[in-house]
Scaffold this motif. Structure first.
Motif, short mmCIF file in Angstrom:
data_model
loop_
_atom_site.label_atom_id
_atom_site.label_comp_id
_atom_site.label_asym_id
_atom_site.label_seq_id
_atom_site.Cartn_x
_atom_site.Cartn_y
_atom_site.Cartn_z
N TRP A 36 8.98 5.12 -7.15
CA TRP A 36 9.56 3.35 -7.85
C TRP A 36 8.47 2.76 -6.62
N VAL A 37 8.67 3.04 -5.90
CA VAL A 37 8.24 2.39 -4.41
C VAL A 37 6.98 3.65 -3.91
N ALA A 137 22.27 1.11 -3.93
CA ALA A 137 20.88 1.42 -4.44
C ALA A 137 19.85 2.08 -3.49
N ILE A 138 19.81 3.26 -3.46
CA ILE A 138 19.19 4.41 -2.72
C ILE A 138 17.98 4.32 -2.54
N VAL A 139 17.26 4.08 -1.55
CA VAL A 139 15.41 4.61 -1.95
C VAL A 139 14.96 5.48 -0.93
N SER A 140 14.13 6.71 -0.82
CA SER A 140 13.79 7.61 -0.43
C SER A 140 12.41 7.59 0.11
N PRO A 162 16.92 15.42 -7.52
CA PRO A 162 15.48 15.48 -6.07
C PRO A 162 15.63 14.39 -6.58
N GLN A 163 15.34 13.33 -4.42
CA GLN A 163 14.60 12.95 -4.11
C GLN A 163 13.56 12.64 -3.29
N GLY A 164 12.21 12.36 -3.74
CA GLY A 164 10.94 12.04 -3.31
C GLY A 164 10.62 11.11 -2.54
N ARG A 193 13.30 13.22 6.35
CA ARG A 193 13.24 11.93 5.73
C ARG A 193 13.81 11.13 5.86
N VAL A 194 13.33 10.17 5.30
CA VAL A 194 14.67 8.94 5.08
C VAL A 194 14.99 7.87 4.38
N SER A 195 16.34 7.62 4.71
CA SER A 195 17.01 6.91 3.44
C SER A 195 17.71 5.74 3.24
#
Length: 204
Positions: A36-37, A137-140, A162-164, A193-195
Motif C-alpha cells: 500500500w505504501v 489498521a496496521i501498516v508494516s 505475511p506483512q512486508g 520491523r516497525v508496526s
C-alpha cells in the motif's frame, strides 16, 4: 538511508477497489493490501532513528518480564514522525468512515528488533473494543513478519498473513473481541520491523 526496495520516495496507493476482504467467523473480517505504501524506505529510516522508542516491563505469572519489542504511542493531538503516516491515517479515515463512523485518531508503534521480538496472542480489547465492533489498521515497514489470527472460541485453522514493507492489514467487525492475533518469534534471520497501528479514540 536503508534501501530495502530500491525506491525513491513514499507513495500511498488508492484504497478503493484494491483491498481484499477476508470474512471470518462471528462477524469479524480482515482487509489486506500488499504494498500500500511504496517507496517507504525513508519512512522506515525515520521510524528507526527518530522515534523515541522505550522498553517496558510487565507483570507475568510470578514475576516481571521485559516486553519483547520496543514501543511508542502517539495520541490524537501528537504529530506523527513522518508526514506520509499522517496522510496514511487520513486516507484510512476517509475510506472507512462509512463503516467506522469516526476517524482513526491514535497511532501505536512497535519495533521488532529481530526474530526474538514478538507479541503474544491477544485482542485489542481495552476501551470500547471490548464491547463494540471497531477497526485497527496496521501498516508494516521493514523486514517481513507473519501476523497470525485465530478465533478465541477455537476449532478453526490459524490464519497467516505475511506483512512486508509497506503492507496494510485492517482488522474490523468483531475481530478484536472474537479473534486473537500475534506476531510469533522466528528462528529465521530477520531484520527490524516497525508496526504502525492506527485506531479510533478509546480503542487499545
Amino acid at each position: 538511508m536503508l534501501d530495502l526496495m530500491g525506491d525513491a520516495g513514499p507513495a500511498i496507493e488508492p484504497l478503493p477497489g484494491r483491498l481484499t476482504r477476508h470474512h471470518l467467523t462471528a462477524g469479524a473480517w480482515v482487509d489486506v493490501l500488499p504494498g500500500w505504501v511504496s517507496g517507504s524506505d525513508d519512512i522506515f529510516e525515520t521510524l528507526l532513528t527518530e522515534v523515541p522508542w522505550r522498553a517496558e516491563r510487565r507483570p507475568m505469572y510470578d514475576g516481571v518480564v521485559d516486553v519483547p519489542r520496543l514501543l511508542r504511542w502517539y495520541g490524537r493531538d501528537e504529530q506523527l514522525p513522518h508526514p506520509a503516516l499522517t496522510e496514511a491515517r487520513d486516507r484510512l479515515s476517509a475510506h472507512y468512515r462509512a463503516e467506522l463512523g469516526e476517524p482513526f485518531a491514535t497511532a501505536g508503534m512497535c519495533l521488532y528488533r529481530d526474530g526474538r521480538d514478538s507479541v503474544a496472542w491477544h485482542g485489542d480489547t481495552l476501551g470500547r473494543s471490548s464491547r463494540a465492533d471497531t477497526m485497527v489498521a496496521i501498516v508494516s515497514f521493514g523486514s517481513p513478519r507473519n501476523l497470525m489470527l485465530r478465533p478465541r472460541a477455537g476449532g478453526a485453522e490459524t490464519l497467516r498473513f505475511p506483512q512486508g514493507h509497506g503492507d496494510l492489514i485492517v482488522m474490523g467487525g468483531s475481530c478484536q473481541r472474537t479473534w486473537e492475533h500475534a506476531i510469533p518469534k522466528t528462528a529465521r534471520p530477520v531484520g527490524p520491523r516497525v508496526s504502525v497501528q492506527f485506531r479510533p479514540i478509546n480503542v487499545a
